[in-house]
Design a protein around this motif. Structure first.
Motif, PDB file in Angstrom:
ATOM      1  N   GLN A 317      44.670  52.866  -6.176  1.00  0.00           N
ATOM      2  CA  GLN A 317      44.005  53.986  -5.512  1.00  0.00           C
ATOM      3  C   GLN A 317      42.531  53.660  -5.320  1.00  0.00           C
ATOM      4  OE1 GLN A 317      43.960  57.413  -8.113  1.00  0.00           O
ATOM      5  NE2 GLN A 317      43.898  56.141  -9.948  1.00  0.00           N
ATOM      6  N   PRO A 318      41.838  54.364  -4.429  1.00  0.00           N
ATOM      7  CA  PRO A 318      40.391  54.160  -4.286  1.00  0.00           C
ATOM      8  C   PRO A 318      39.663  54.619  -5.557  1.00  0.00           C
ATOM      9  CG  PRO A 318      41.309  55.257  -2.356  1.00  0.00           C
ATOM     10  CD  PRO A 318      42.380  55.282  -3.402  1.00  0.00           C
ATOM     11  N   LEU A 319      38.747  53.784  -6.035  1.00  0.00           N
ATOM     12  CA  LEU A 319      38.029  54.067  -7.273  1.00  0.00           C
ATOM     13  C   LEU A 319      36.535  53.887  -7.048  1.00  0.00           C
ATOM     14  CD1 LEU A 319      40.318  52.039  -9.725  1.00  0.00           C
ATOM     15  CD2 LEU A 319      40.312  54.515  -9.421  1.00  0.00           C
ATOM     16  N   ASP A 320      35.757  54.738  -7.726  1.00  0.00           N
ATOM     17  CA  ASP A 320      34.297  54.604  -7.705  1.00  0.00           C
ATOM     18  C   ASP A 320      33.924  53.535  -8.722  1.00  0.00           C
ATOM     19  OD1 ASP A 320      31.573  54.800  -7.764  1.00  0.00           O
ATOM     20  OD2 ASP A 320      31.518  56.990  -7.791  1.00  0.00           O
ATOM     21  N   PRO A 348      23.100  51.120  -6.939  1.00  0.00           N
ATOM     22  CA  PRO A 348      22.582  51.758  -5.714  1.00  0.00           C
ATOM     23  C   PRO A 348      22.946  53.242  -5.697  1.00  0.00           C
ATOM     24  CG  PRO A 348      24.545  50.488  -5.225  1.00  0.00           C
ATOM     25  CD  PRO A 348      24.207  50.195  -6.660  1.00  0.00           C
ATOM     26  N   GLU A 349      22.187  53.996  -4.913  1.00  0.00           N
ATOM     27  CA  GLU A 349      22.450  55.433  -4.824  1.00  0.00           C
ATOM     28  C   GLU A 349      23.814  55.701  -4.187  1.00  0.00           C
ATOM     29  OE1 GLU A 349      19.290  57.317  -2.789  1.00  0.00           O
ATOM     30  OE2 GLU A 349      17.756  56.813  -4.282  1.00  0.00           O
ATOM     31  N   GLN A 350      24.144  54.910  -3.185  1.00  0.00           N
ATOM     32  CA  GLN A 350      25.444  55.080  -2.540  1.00  0.00           C
ATOM     33  C   GLN A 350      26.519  54.388  -3.377  1.00  0.00           C
ATOM     34  OE1 GLN A 350      25.641  53.507   1.395  1.00  0.00           O
ATOM     35  NE2 GLN A 350      27.693  54.304   1.824  1.00  0.00           N
ATOM     36  N   GLY A 351      27.575  55.123  -3.714  1.00  0.00           N
ATOM     37  CA  GLY A 351      28.626  54.573  -4.565  1.00  0.00           C
ATOM     38  C   GLY A 351      29.371  53.422  -3.901  1.00  0.00           C
ATOM     39  N   LEU A 352      29.926  52.573  -4.745  1.00  0.00           N
ATOM     40  CA  LEU A 352      30.724  51.439  -4.280  1.00  0.00           C
ATOM     41  C   LEU A 352      32.190  51.744  -4.574  1.00  0.00           C
ATOM     42  CD1 LEU A 352      28.499  48.525  -5.641  1.00  0.00           C
ATOM     43  CD2 LEU A 352      28.518  49.487  -3.345  1.00  0.00           C
ATOM     44  N   THR A 353      32.993  51.879  -3.534  1.00  0.00           N
ATOM     45  CA  THR A 353      34.401  52.250  -3.696  1.00  0.00           C
ATOM     46  C   THR A 353      35.279  51.015  -3.522  1.00  0.00           C
ATOM     47  OG1 THR A 353      33.967  54.459  -2.831  1.00  0.00           O
ATOM     48  CG2 THR A 353      36.261  53.737  -2.895  1.00  0.00           C
ATOM     49  N   VAL A 354      36.127  50.775  -4.505  1.00  0.00           N
ATOM     50  CA  VAL A 354      37.082  49.670  -4.438  1.00  0.00           C
ATOM     51  C   VAL A 354      38.494  50.237  -4.558  1.00  0.00           C
ATOM     52  CG1 VAL A 354      35.451  48.010  -5.419  1.00  0.00           C
ATOM     53  CG2 VAL A 354      37.015  49.255  -6.924  1.00  0.00           C
ATOM     54  N   THR A 355      39.460  49.451  -4.145  1.00  0.00           N
ATOM     55  CA  THR A 355      40.868  49.844  -4.270  1.00  0.00           C
ATOM     56  C   THR A 355      41.507  49.029  -5.383  1.00  0.00           C
ATOM     57  OG1 THR A 355      40.986  50.348  -1.914  1.00  0.00           O
ATOM     58  CG2 THR A 355      43.069  50.042  -3.074  1.00  0.00           C
ATOM     59  N   ASP A 390      27.394  43.397  -1.292  1.00  0.00           N
ATOM     60  CA  ASP A 390      27.164  42.124  -0.611  1.00  0.00           C
ATOM     61  C   ASP A 390      28.213  41.998   0.492  1.00  0.00           C
ATOM     62  OD1 ASP A 390      26.517  39.594   0.211  1.00  0.00           O
ATOM     63  OD2 ASP A 390      27.403  38.583  -1.521  1.00  0.00           O
ATOM     64  N   ASN A 391      27.776  42.313   1.734  1.00  0.00           N
ATOM     65  CA  ASN A 391      28.707  42.379   2.866  1.00  0.00           C
ATOM     66  C   ASN A 391      29.831  43.367   2.547  1.00  0.00           C
ATOM     67  OD1 ASN A 391      27.251  40.510   4.406  1.00  0.00           O
ATOM     68  ND2 ASN A 391      28.289  38.767   3.468  1.00  0.00           N
ATOM     69  N   GLN A 392      31.065  42.895   2.402  1.00  0.00           N
ATOM     70  CA  GLN A 392      32.185  43.797   2.126  1.00  0.00           C
ATOM     71  C   GLN A 392      32.688  43.650   0.692  1.00  0.00           C
ATOM     72  OE1 GLN A 392      33.227  46.140   4.214  1.00  0.00           O
ATOM     73  NE2 GLN A 392      31.623  45.455   5.620  1.00  0.00           N
ATOM     74  N   ARG A 393      31.777  43.305  -0.213  1.00  0.00           N
ATOM     75  CA  ARG A 393      32.157  43.148  -1.609  1.00  0.00           C
ATOM     76  C   ARG A 393      31.239  43.959  -2.516  1.00  0.00           C
ATOM     77  NH1 ARG A 393      32.638  37.014  -3.299  1.00  0.00           N
ATOM     78  NH2 ARG A 393      30.453  37.065  -2.617  1.00  0.00           N
ATOM     79  N   ALA A 394      31.840  44.450  -3.591  1.00  0.00           N
ATOM     80  CA  ALA A 394      31.057  45.102  -4.654  1.00  0.00           C
ATOM     81  C   ALA A 394      30.783  44.056  -5.724  1.00  0.00           C
ATOM     82  CB  ALA A 394      31.833  46.275  -5.232  1.00  0.00           C
ATOM     83  N   MET A 395      29.520  43.864  -6.056  1.00  0.00           N
ATOM     84  CA  MET A 395      29.111  42.818  -6.985  1.00  0.00           C
ATOM     85  C   MET A 395      28.598  43.454  -8.280  1.00  0.00           C
ATOM     86  SD  MET A 395      29.627  40.217  -4.904  1.00  0.00           S
ATOM     87  CE  MET A 395      28.798  38.855  -5.719  1.00  0.00           C
TER      88      MET A 395
END
Length: 477
Positions: A317-320, A348-355, A390-395
């Motif tokens: 599922q999508p996760l913060d 960052p202020e904007q959350g990073l959402t991963v699946t 970083d582009n389309q990745r959460a680091m």
């Protein structure tokens, strides 16, 4: 995200040899039936042509006989000769131009001769005579004789029994020939197919010789059509062999790693039971608790590693990701404070959402933090957690100011049961089994990401990179 196929072709059940035989023979049978029908039509045409020509000759003979005898009947000897040649009874009628019947049979049906028929060419037609089908020929000849008075009409007819018999004889001969050809072809095809599928039988025998202890590639010579299948099977055998080797190595290493904590627990328990001094008993019990904790941690890591390696990524599922890191940092904070380590989180202020899977990702983050506290921040200091896009990745960068990891060991530390020589602030070797970073990398790979060591002058920095939601390539089985 890779999905399984929605549509599957229904497998063919039965013998491949029989299927090929049927697919080859059925068209041959169809061709034989068409050839038989064509041959029957040709036989009918041939018999009708032959008998029509003979009937026309008989009509001329009858006409000449009547002319010679001036209207007398055809002799029995001549009729018997003609019947003996043609096989069927012959009937005839000769009439003058004015309609007078000069010779022959008079009981033929009325109006069988077209009224407008004036041509002298032979005219063939069929009709029913005495409830039997007959074939007739009509000839008109001009005879310059007062008795015949000009145009004379000769009608000869014959039953069609011998015609049909000839047609059936030709058909039977053709069918016998076709049947022999078909049987010969079927036998030849069956032998050919049997020899043709021999490589498949040899391949089956080669596969049956494979066992968990023998998964070598198949090296038999096979037809070009089967070669991709053999290559796929060899690839499968290779993966199975690698997986079995990995499992055996894992079980051997796990047994070796578990043996030491179990032995330590037993020794500490025996020492606690045998001592009379309360202080020594308490010290032994504390050591026993620590050994039990290490064994519990080892068991958990072994299960986590196995789950990560063979995860089907259920409950995805999508996760913060930012919230996950913050939760695990708060969970680790009490242990860090006991070691005098300050944990800092920069996000960052904007959350990073991963699946991904919530439990596995928490396990990965927990292992990163535990690794840094256990081997990096051994003398206090700071533990910095940095998140960014970083582009389309959460680091996620996990940095400590400890002794760091040598560049030559940057990949080695991700191997299972590998531990670098290191001591704690008490001068004792740090406990652990070398599974933490291996678990992190396996979980990252299952989520389409990676984990690696980032070189820095002071301390250690381990990076966990995961694809953001919408661009994930989560592994499924």
């Amino acid at each position: 995200m890779r999905r399984g196929g929605l549509f599957r072709r229904k497998p063919f059940a039965g013998s491949l040899r029989l299927r090929l035989f049927v697919l080859i023979i059925l068209p041959l049978v169809a061709v034989a039936l068409v050839a038989g029908a064509l041959r029957y039509w040709q036989a009918q045409t041939l018999s009708q042509t032959l008998y029509d020509d003979a009937l026309k000759v008989v009509a001329h003979v009858v006409a000449r006989e009547v002319i010679i005898t001036q209207g007398d009947v055809v002799t029995d000897a001549l009729l018997n000769s003609l019947v003996g040649v043609l096989g069927d009874p012959i009937f005839y009628n000769v009439s003058a131009a004015d309609g007078r019947i000069l010779a022959g049979y008079t009981d033929m049906p009325d109006d069988i001769i077209p009224a407008d028929r004036q041509s002298s060419d032979p005219y063939f037609f069929n009709f029913i005579y005495n409830d039997r089908p007959v074939r007739a020929v009509l000839l008109r000849e001009f005879i310059a004789d007062p008795f015949f008075d000009g145009w004379t009409t000769v009608l000869v007819w014959q039953t069609t029994t011998q015609r049909r018999a000839l047609s059936m004889t030709i058909l039977k001969q053709a069918l016998v020939t076709l049947a022999l050809v078909l049987v010969t072809a079927a036998a030849t095809v069956w032998v050919g197919i049997t020899q043709g599928v021999r490589p498949l039988i040899d391949l089956r025998e080669a596969v049956s010789l494979r066992s968990p202890s023998e998964l070598g590639p198949i090296r038999r010579i096979v037809p070009n059509e089967v070669r991709p299948l053999v290559q796929t099977m060899n690839s499968l055998f290779s993966r199975l062999q690698a997986e079995l080797h990995r499992r055996n190595t894992f079980i051997s290493n796990a047994a070796h790693q578990i043996r030491n904590p179990v032995a330590a627990i037993r020794a500490q328990a025996e020492a606690a039971l045998s001592t009379k001094d309360a202080n020594q008993r308490e010290a032994r019990l504390l050591d026993l608790h620590e050994a039990a904790s290490d064994l519990s941690r080892l068991s958990q890591q072994l299960l986590s590693l196995e789950a990560a390696d063979h995860s089907t990524m259920t409950n995805v599922q999508p996760l913060d990701f930012t919230q996950l890191v913050a939760d695990m940092a708060r969970k680790t904070a009490p242990a860090a404070l006991k070691q005098g380590v300050d944990i800092h989180l920069n996000a960052p202020e904007q959350g990073l959402t991963v699946t991904g899977n919530d439990i596995l990702l928490r396990e990965a983050i927990e292992n990163l933090l535990d690794n840094s506290l256990r081997y990096g921040a051994v003398n206090g200091g700071e533990l910095n957690l940095t998140l960014h896009r970083d582009n389309q990745r959460a680091m996620l960068f996990v940095e400590d100011d400890g002794p760091g990891i040598p560049k030559a060991a940057s990949e080695l530390v991700f191997e299972r049961f590998v531990r670098l020589p290191q001591t704690s602030k008490k001068g004792q070797a740090e406990s652990g089994c070398g599974l933490g970073l291996a678990i992190v990398r396996s979980i990252a790979a299952a989520h389409g990401g990676t984990c690696y060591v980032r070189n820095k002058e002071q301390g250690c920095c381990i990076v966990l990179a995961l694809p953001l939601a919408g661009d994930s390539n989560v592994r499924e089985s």
